[in-house]
Design an enzyme around this catalytic site. Structure first.
Site, PDB file in Angstrom:
ATOM      1  N   LYS A  80     -25.375   2.435  69.076  1.00 31.73           N
ATOM      2  CA  LYS A  80     -26.133   2.980  67.936  1.00 31.73           C
ATOM      3  C   LYS A  80     -27.241   3.847  68.507  1.00 31.73           C
ATOM      4  O   LYS A  80     -27.652   3.677  69.666  1.00 31.73           O
ATOM      5  CB  LYS A  80     -26.749   1.826  67.134  1.00 31.73           C
ATOM      6  CG  LYS A  80     -27.147   2.180  65.725  1.00 31.73           C
ATOM      7  CD  LYS A  80     -26.013   2.010  64.736  1.00 31.73           C
ATOM      8  CE  LYS A  80     -26.439   2.427  63.346  1.00 31.73           C
ATOM      9  NZ  LYS A  80     -25.401   2.237  62.356  1.00 31.73           N
ATOM     10  N   GLY A 178     -30.721  -0.274  46.601  1.00 35.25           N
ATOM     11  CA  GLY A 178     -30.428   0.934  47.379  1.00 35.25           C
ATOM     12  C   GLY A 178     -29.197   1.630  46.833  1.00 35.25           C
ATOM     13  O   GLY A 178     -28.087   1.127  46.971  1.00 35.25           O
ATOM     14  N   GLY A 180     -28.104   4.891  47.542  1.00 32.94           N
ATOM     15  CA  GLY A 180     -27.973   6.141  48.295  1.00 32.94           C
ATOM     16  C   GLY A 180     -26.506   6.494  48.447  1.00 32.94           C
ATOM     17  O   GLY A 180     -25.708   6.323  47.509  1.00 32.94           O
ATOM     18  N   HIS A 181     -26.135   6.942  49.640  1.00 29.34           N
ATOM     19  CA  HIS A 181     -24.750   7.394  49.862  1.00 29.34           C
ATOM     20  C   HIS A 181     -23.737   6.309  49.487  1.00 29.34           C
ATOM     21  O   HIS A 181     -22.855   6.535  48.678  1.00 29.34           O
ATOM     22  CB  HIS A 181     -24.559   7.767  51.339  1.00 29.34           C
ATOM     23  CG  HIS A 181     -25.230   9.039  51.712  1.00 29.34           C
ATOM     24  ND1 HIS A 181     -26.313   9.091  52.568  1.00 29.34           N
ATOM     25  CD2 HIS A 181     -24.990  10.307  51.345  1.00 29.34           C
ATOM     26  CE1 HIS A 181     -26.696  10.346  52.706  1.00 29.34           C
ATOM     27  NE2 HIS A 181     -25.918  11.104  51.971  1.00 29.34           N
ATOM     28  N   VAL A 182     -23.872   5.135  50.087  1.00 29.41           N
ATOM     29  CA  VAL A 182     -22.889   4.073  49.833  1.00 29.41           C
ATOM     30  C   VAL A 182     -23.115   3.450  48.451  1.00 29.41           C
ATOM     31  O   VAL A 182     -22.174   3.225  47.687  1.00 29.41           O
ATOM     32  CB  VAL A 182     -22.963   2.964  50.912  1.00 29.41           C
ATOM     33  CG1 VAL A 182     -21.911   1.894  50.639  1.00 29.41           C
ATOM     34  CG2 VAL A 182     -22.787   3.539  52.306  1.00 29.41           C
TER      35      VAL A 182
HETATM   36  P1  NAD Z   1     -28.861   6.098  52.357  1.00 26.95           P
HETATM   37  O1  NAD Z   1     -30.069   6.489  53.117  1.00 26.95           O
HETATM   38  O2  NAD Z   1     -28.005   7.150  51.777  1.00 26.95           O
HETATM   39  O3  NAD Z   1     -29.254   5.104  51.171  1.00 26.95           O
HETATM   40  C1  NAD Z   1     -30.194   4.113  51.281  1.00 26.95           C
HETATM   41  C2  NAD Z   1     -30.933   4.044  49.958  1.00 26.95           C
HETATM   42  O4  NAD Z   1     -31.829   2.944  50.019  1.00 26.95           O
HETATM   43  C3  NAD Z   1     -31.747   5.299  49.646  1.00 26.95           C
HETATM   44  O5  NAD Z   1     -31.484   5.739  48.333  1.00 26.95           O
HETATM   45  C4  NAD Z   1     -33.189   4.827  49.828  1.00 26.95           C
HETATM   46  O6  NAD Z   1     -34.099   5.510  48.990  1.00 26.95           O
HETATM   47  C5  NAD Z   1     -33.068   3.361  49.454  1.00 26.95           C
HETATM   48  N1  NAD Z   1     -34.145   2.514  49.955  1.00 26.95           N
HETATM   49  C6  NAD Z   1     -34.803   2.578  51.140  1.00 26.95           C
HETATM   50  N2  NAD Z   1     -35.741   1.619  51.203  1.00 26.95           N
HETATM   51  C7  NAD Z   1     -35.661   0.934  50.042  1.00 26.95           C
HETATM   52  C8  NAD Z   1     -36.373  -0.172  49.497  1.00 26.95           C
HETATM   53  N3  NAD Z   1     -37.353  -0.766  50.183  1.00 26.95           N
HETATM   54  N4  NAD Z   1     -36.031  -0.630  48.287  1.00 26.95           N
HETATM   55  C9  NAD Z   1     -35.041  -0.031  47.575  1.00 26.95           C
HETATM   56  N5  NAD Z   1     -34.353   1.027  48.041  1.00 26.95           N
HETATM   57  C10 NAD Z   1     -34.651   1.502  49.248  1.00 26.95           C
HETATM   58  O7  NAD Z   1     -28.015   5.147  53.345  1.00 26.95           O
HETATM   59  P2  NAD Z   1     -26.504   4.692  53.194  1.00 26.95           P
HETATM   60  O8  NAD Z   1     -25.674   5.550  54.081  1.00 26.95           O
HETATM   61  O9  NAD Z   1     -26.129   4.536  51.767  1.00 26.95           O
HETATM   62  O10 NAD Z   1     -26.566   3.259  53.899  1.00 26.95           O
HETATM   63  C11 NAD Z   1     -27.117   2.131  53.224  1.00 26.95           C
HETATM   64  C12 NAD Z   1     -27.050   0.905  54.129  1.00 26.95           C
HETATM   65  O11 NAD Z   1     -25.691   0.660  54.494  1.00 26.95           O
HETATM   66  C13 NAD Z   1     -27.797   1.053  55.463  1.00 26.95           C
HETATM   67  O12 NAD Z   1     -28.291  -0.214  55.855  1.00 26.95           O
HETATM   68  C14 NAD Z   1     -26.713   1.484  56.431  1.00 26.95           C
HETATM   69  O13 NAD Z   1     -27.015   1.159  57.768  1.00 26.95           O
HETATM   70  C15 NAD Z   1     -25.553   0.665  55.904  1.00 26.95           C
HETATM   71  N6  NAD Z   1     -24.256   1.236  56.235  1.00 26.95           N
HETATM   72  C16 NAD Z   1     -23.932   2.483  55.836  1.00 26.95           C
HETATM   73  C17 NAD Z   1     -22.679   2.994  56.156  1.00 26.95           C
HETATM   74  C18 NAD Z   1     -22.241   4.354  55.697  1.00 26.95           C
HETATM   75  O14 NAD Z   1     -21.032   4.621  55.705  1.00 26.95           O
HETATM   76  N7  NAD Z   1     -23.137   5.228  55.252  1.00 26.95           N
HETATM   77  C19 NAD Z   1     -21.774   2.221  56.915  1.00 26.95           C
HETATM   78  C20 NAD Z   1     -22.144   0.919  57.285  1.00 26.95           C
HETATM   79  C21 NAD Z   1     -23.396   0.438  56.951  1.00 26.95           C
END
Ligand code: NAD
Length: 345
Positions: A80, A178, A180-182
């Site tokens: 990572k 949260g 966001g993307h996922v």
């Molecule tokens: P992202 O940054 O697109 O989304 C995260 C969201 O969480 C954002 O909208 C952000 O504003 C929100 N957030 C941050 N702090 C917060 C809080 N204190 N309270 C409420 N909301 C809050 O990230 P993502 O790609 O959607 O990933 C989300 C999680 O999943 C992360 O932990 C990431 O490591 C994990 N993950 C993602 C993937 C992937 O394919 N993108 C794969 C495996 C794991």
């Protein structure tokens, strides 16, 4: 900064601190274990309070990637990277990600990067101009998030199935922290199956979109833990299962995509004591990296079929944990370690 004394140090093979004076890049790349192949794991950009916090994060996240890739049946090790910077306040993103690409390149292919929190596919495309050791590229496997969401959705269904004997989500109340993307794609799937959604985020635009598109109810960040729901899905940052939040939980299932959900191992014991079923984070959120593993000969059907296996893997872990009266996270760790150590022989 003491690396080997850190509680998060777990025999990592390589930890590299990267700095580029011109762009101000400050990054740490951690290669945890390469028994199964080169280390794969995304790059997170976050406004860490200290270098120590960033180091702790990258040590924990890279270890999680080794376990994740092993249990997902991938020929990949775990690594990572973190960039210490405020993602909303980058002067020259192109220069920063080119510098990051050069830093990754210097590891000679022992680490492959991809996107994570604060980093998007477009950033990885920039890094790609400096190194071939990146994945999740446009025109290849692309954005991993929809596949992470698919695996997480199936993981929630597996948890319901284990607990209640059926796996329909119709009428099931789910809180998503949260969006966001996922989180967005996850809410879409949950909504399509008739789940009732409660969401929180610190980004108002993201909240509004999910509320409008999927009829979700918005709650304040501090209210998400105590909601009277069936499932709590952490989909923001890690360590949200901790001493303060566990006593608030009314959900009987914790299943979400965030990495490192348990602040400490003992919080897994606490969930078990309270009869709260925990879907180990690196098992349920493996969909994205599974999709990335198809990067060089992309096949969406084969990728989807492999992501769907997360459902059965979780059912196996839940069953074994019950039979052996152990926590799901310890059982998952043991299963992953057997694969990793087997590959070393
Ligand atoms: P992202 O940054 O697109 O989304 C995260 C969201 O969480 C954002 O909208 C952000 O504003 C929100 N957030 C941050 N702090 C917060 C809080 N204190 N309270 C409420 N909301 C809050 O990230 P993502 O790609 O959607 O990933 C989300 C999680 O999943 C992360 O932990 C990431 O490591 C994990 N993950 C993602 C993937 C992937 O394919 N993108 C794969 C495996 C794991």
């Amino acid at each position: 900064m003491a690396v080997f004394d850190s509680v998060s140090f777990d025999n990592h093979e390589q930890i590299v601190h990267c700095h580029d004076e011109e762009t101000g890049l400050k990054a740490i790349i951690a290669v945890h274990n390469t028994n199964l192949g080169p280390a794969f794991g995304g790059c997170r950009m976050w406004n860490y309070d200290s270098d120590k916090e960033a180091l702790n994060d990258v040590l924990r996240l890279s270890r999680g990637m080794t376990y994740k890739n092993a249990l997902a049946g991938l020929s990949m090790g775990g690594g990572k990277s973190v960039i210490i910077a405020d993602p909303k306040n980058i002067k020259d993103r192109e220069a920063l990600f080119r510098a990051f690409g050069r830093a990754v390149h210097k590891l000679g292919g022992s680490y492959y990067s991809a996107e994570d929190v604060g980093v998007g596919t477009a950033d990885i495309m920039i890094a790609y101009q400096e190194t071939p050791f990146v994945a999740g590229l446009e025109g290849k496997s692309g954005d991993p998030s929809p596949f992470t969401a698919l695996g997480t959705y199936l993981g929630i269904k597996a948890a319901i199935k284990h607990q209640r004997g059926f796996d329909s989500l119709k009428g099931i109340k789910i809180s998503v922290q949260g969006v966001g993307h996922v989180g967005y794609y996850l809410c879409q799937r949950l909504h399509e199956e008739g789940a009732e959604l409660f969401i929180t985020d610190i980004n108002q635009d993201n909240l509004n979109k999910v509320a409008t598109d999927f009829g979700a109810t918005i709650v304040a960040p501090e209210d998400i833990y105590g909601l009277d729901v069936d499932v709590y899905a952490p989909c923001a940052l890690g360590a949200t299962i901790n001493d303060e939040t566990i006593p608030q939980l009314k959900a009987s299932i914790v299943a979400g995509c965030a990495n490192n959900q348990l602040a400490e191992l003992r919080h897994g014991d606490k969930l078990k004591e309270l009869n709260i079923l925990y879907a180990p984070d690196y098992v349920i959120n493996a969909g994205g990296i599974i999709n990335v593993s198809f990067e060089n000969d992309y096949d969406a059907t084969a990728s989807t079929a492999k992501v769907e296996k997360i459902y059965d893997t979780l059912l196996t872990i839940f069953k074994r944990a019950d039979e052996e009266n152990r926590t799901t996270n310890v059982v998952a760790d043991e299963m992953a370690r057997a694969i990793i150590e087997g590959a070393a022989k």
